[in-house]
Design a protein around this motif. Structure first.
Motif, PDB file in Angstrom:
ATOM      1  N   LEU A  54       0.835  -1.210   0.000  1.00 45.18           N
ATOM      2  CA  LEU A  54       0.000   0.000   0.000  1.00 45.18           C
ATOM      3  C   LEU A  54       0.870   1.260   0.000  1.00 45.18           C
ATOM      4  O   LEU A  54       0.525   2.250  -0.645  1.00 45.18           O
ATOM      5  CB  LEU A  54      -0.919   0.005   1.232  1.00 45.18           C
ATOM      6  N   SER A  58       0.728   4.207  -2.802  1.00 44.21           N
ATOM      7  CA  SER A  58       0.448   5.617  -2.515  1.00 44.21           C
ATOM      8  C   SER A  58       1.674   6.507  -2.632  1.00 44.21           C
ATOM      9  O   SER A  58       1.565   7.723  -2.464  1.00 44.21           O
ATOM     10  CB  SER A  58      -0.128   5.751  -1.098  1.00 44.21           C
ATOM     11  N   LYS A  59       2.856   5.879  -2.893  1.00 42.84           N
ATOM     12  CA  LYS A  59       4.117   6.635  -2.920  1.00 42.84           C
ATOM     13  C   LYS A  59       4.243   7.481  -1.648  1.00 42.84           C
ATOM     14  O   LYS A  59       4.540   8.679  -1.673  1.00 42.84           O
ATOM     15  CB  LYS A  59       4.210   7.496  -4.172  1.00 42.84           C
ATOM     16  N   THR A  60       4.010   6.807  -0.538  1.00 43.75           N
ATOM     17  CA  THR A  60       3.907   7.479   0.748  1.00 43.75           C
ATOM     18  C   THR A  60       5.272   7.911   1.297  1.00 43.75           C
ATOM     19  O   THR A  60       6.297   7.288   1.009  1.00 43.75           O
ATOM     20  CB  THR A  60       3.187   6.552   1.754  1.00 43.75           C
ATOM     21  N   THR A 294      -4.101   5.069   4.063  1.00 41.71           N
ATOM     22  CA  THR A 294      -2.976   5.271   3.143  1.00 41.71           C
ATOM     23  C   THR A 294      -3.145   6.547   2.345  1.00 41.71           C
ATOM     24  O   THR A 294      -4.267   6.941   1.985  1.00 41.71           O
ATOM     25  CB  THR A 294      -2.814   4.058   2.189  1.00 41.71           C
ATOM     26  N   GLY A 295      -2.025   7.199   2.109  1.00 45.66           N
ATOM     27  CA  GLY A 295      -2.008   8.430   1.339  1.00 45.66           C
ATOM     28  C   GLY A 295      -0.564   8.846   1.104  1.00 45.66           C
ATOM     29  O   GLY A 295       0.367   8.140   1.482  1.00 45.66           O
ATOM     30  N   VAL A 296      -0.368   9.987   0.496  1.00 45.11           N
ATOM     31  CA  VAL A 296       0.983  10.448   0.169  1.00 45.11           C
ATOM     32  C   VAL A 296       1.794  10.698   1.436  1.00 45.11           C
ATOM     33  O   VAL A 296       2.976  10.349   1.513  1.00 45.11           O
ATOM     34  CB  VAL A 296       0.933  11.732  -0.689  1.00 45.11           C
ATOM     35  N   THR A 299       1.267   5.960   5.244  1.00 45.16           N
ATOM     36  CA  THR A 299       0.523   4.702   5.175  1.00 45.16           C
ATOM     37  C   THR A 299       0.726   4.010   6.510  1.00 45.16           C
ATOM     38  O   THR A 299       1.853   3.845   6.968  1.00 45.16           O
ATOM     39  CB  THR A 299       1.018   3.806   4.031  1.00 45.16           C
ATOM     40  N   TRP A 333      -7.796  -4.029   0.774  1.00 46.74           N
ATOM     41  CA  TRP A 333      -6.470  -3.568   0.324  1.00 46.74           C
ATOM     42  C   TRP A 333      -6.101  -4.121  -1.057  1.00 46.74           C
ATOM     43  O   TRP A 333      -5.559  -3.398  -1.895  1.00 46.74           O
ATOM     44  CB  TRP A 333      -5.399  -3.951   1.347  1.00 46.74           C
ATOM     45  N   SER A 341      -5.949   2.777  -8.776  1.00 49.54           N
ATOM     46  CA  SER A 341      -6.072   4.099  -8.164  1.00 49.54           C
ATOM     47  C   SER A 341      -7.401   4.149  -7.410  1.00 49.54           C
ATOM     48  O   SER A 341      -8.313   3.355  -7.667  1.00 49.54           O
ATOM     49  CB  SER A 341      -6.052   5.213  -9.216  1.00 49.54           C
ATOM     50  N   TYR A 342      -7.512   5.112  -6.488  1.00 49.97           N
ATOM     51  CA  TYR A 342      -8.769   5.296  -5.759  1.00 49.97           C
ATOM     52  C   TYR A 342      -9.896   5.650  -6.726  1.00 49.97           C
ATOM     53  O   TYR A 342     -11.025   5.159  -6.622  1.00 49.97           O
ATOM     54  CB  TYR A 342      -8.623   6.407  -4.715  1.00 49.97           C
ATOM     55  N   GLU A 367     -11.300   5.227   5.051  1.00 49.67           N
ATOM     56  CA  GLU A 367     -11.267   6.674   5.225  1.00 49.67           C
ATOM     57  C   GLU A 367     -12.497   7.045   6.045  1.00 49.67           C
ATOM     58  O   GLU A 367     -13.624   6.793   5.625  1.00 49.67           O
ATOM     59  CB  GLU A 367     -11.299   7.401   3.882  1.00 49.67           C
TER      60      GLU A 367
END
Length: 370
Positions: A54, A58-60, A294-296, A299, A333, A341-342, A367
């Motif tokens: 994850l 998300s490239k977190t 999860t997000g930028v 995560t 997940w 993508s979301y 979320e």
């Protein structure tokens, strides 16, 4: 959520070696405000490939795993229930944990490196060692329950409803303990369970056994396979689980990661990564599950009790979430990764809107709307 598992065992079975290996896998305490800052407590991240997939998705910037506490508890000796050795401290420390990990030695007196590591009883007999440890826990519980029975009996005799329920549970416990049965093997009525929980009994806690072997040595599973089978049969007959591990190898490899670590493990004669299996099994033992955000920016894996509803699960993030909960947007997940993508997941109808009654599932990405 503060949940801990206490590592117990006789002297010279590898407890401290295991704890050293575990604490090397530790995670920064500041990410887990519930955790105790104590040299005998290790905050250990739970291995979970879903979290890292994850994070890549998300490239977190920051990845935070779920975590549990392992507590290194003083070695036990026979007579601990009567205060022998560090008995009182030993029992008090176990009482504060949520579950027990019993470290049991199955490697011989002469280890794989040729060095002698003595056993407190002079020989290797893991089934005896388990019974020594559990007998001390049983005796301590019997003392607790007997004292409680003396207090409850008077109220039960007067017909007080709650006292009658508790007296019934206490009688079951005393009967079991007197024949050396653990309290966690007793079937209680639903109304009795809160009464038992408030007693803080040691043998009511879930137990996981760690069978500690030594690479290069003739361990019990090889030297006496019939005795090893008796050992594992006994453990499973009590409803407990076990993991086989090599604490010494795990400690020696604690500074290595990835392919390099597995290469050295193979060279040293080690088997599977027992310490990762231990952490995962301990997490399950405590009845825990994981959901993700999860997000930028971040995560993160969040720890909840199995069966938690969405508002209760939200409390892992902030206690206000339970009261302010409106709804939750939920997707598995793997379905999120598969969608790419979301936005695509929404178009495909994979993102669901759930309300207050939704029971969160292991592996949900959530979320919260408040």
């Amino acid at each position: 959520m503060s949940l801990s598992i206490g590592i117990v065992g006789l002297p010279n079975v590898g407890k401290s070696t295991l704890f050293n290996a575990l604490t090397k896998k530790g995670v920064p305490a500041e990410n887990y405000p519930f955790c105790t800052i104590d040299p005998s407590v290790g905050i250990v991240g739970v291995p979970d490939e879903r979290l890292h997939k994850l994070a890549e998705f998300s490239k977190t910037k920051r990845t935070i795993p779920a975590a549990i506490e392992f507590v290194d508890i003083a070695g036990l000796v026979a007579g601990a229930s009567k205060g022998e050795g560090l008995g009182n401290k030993f029992l008090a420390n176990i009482r504060e944990t949520d579950a027990i990990f019993e470290m049991i030695r199955i490697f011989p007196i002469k280890g794989g490196n040729g060095n002698e590591i003595l056993h407190v009883y002079g020989d290797i007999d893991p089934l005896r060692d388990i019974k020594v440890i559990n007998y001390e826990l049983l005796l301590a519980d019997l003392d607790t329950v007997t004292k409680r029975m003396n207090n409850v009996a008077r109220d039960a005799k007067r017909g007080e409803k709650e006292a009658v329920i508790e007296e019934g549970a206490l009688k079951k416990i005393i009967e079991a303990l007197e024949v050396e049965k653990m309290v966690n093997t007793i079937v209680f009525e639903e109304k009795e369970i809160p009464k038992v929980q408030q007693l803080g009994l040691l043998t009511f806690k879930p137990i996981l056994y760690g069978l500690n072997k030594r690479a290069g040595a003739k361990n019990l599973d090889e030297s006496h396979p019939e005795l090893f089978k008796d050992l594992t049969d006994y453990i499973t007959s009590t409803g407990a689980g076990y993991v086989v591990l090599d604490a010494k190898i795990e400690d020696e490899l604690k500074d290595f990661e990835g392919d390099e670590k597995e290469m050295f493990r193979a060279e040293m004669g080690g088997g599977d990564n027992g310490i990762n299996k231990l952490i995962v099994e301990a997490y399950k033992l405590l009845g825990l599950e994981t959901y993700f955000t999860t997000g930028v920016e971040e995560t993160r894996a969040w720890t909840i009790k199995k069966g938690s509803t969405a508002p209760v699960a939200g409390m892992a993030i902030h206690t206000d979430f339970k009261e302010k909960f409106i709804r939750a947007e939920v997707i598995n997940w793997q379905e999120l990764l598969n969608a790419g993508s979301y936005g695509e997941a929404r178009l495909k109808g994979k993102v669901r809107t759930e309300g207050k009654e939704y029971v969160v599932k292991d592996g949900d990405v959530i979320e919260f709307k408040i």
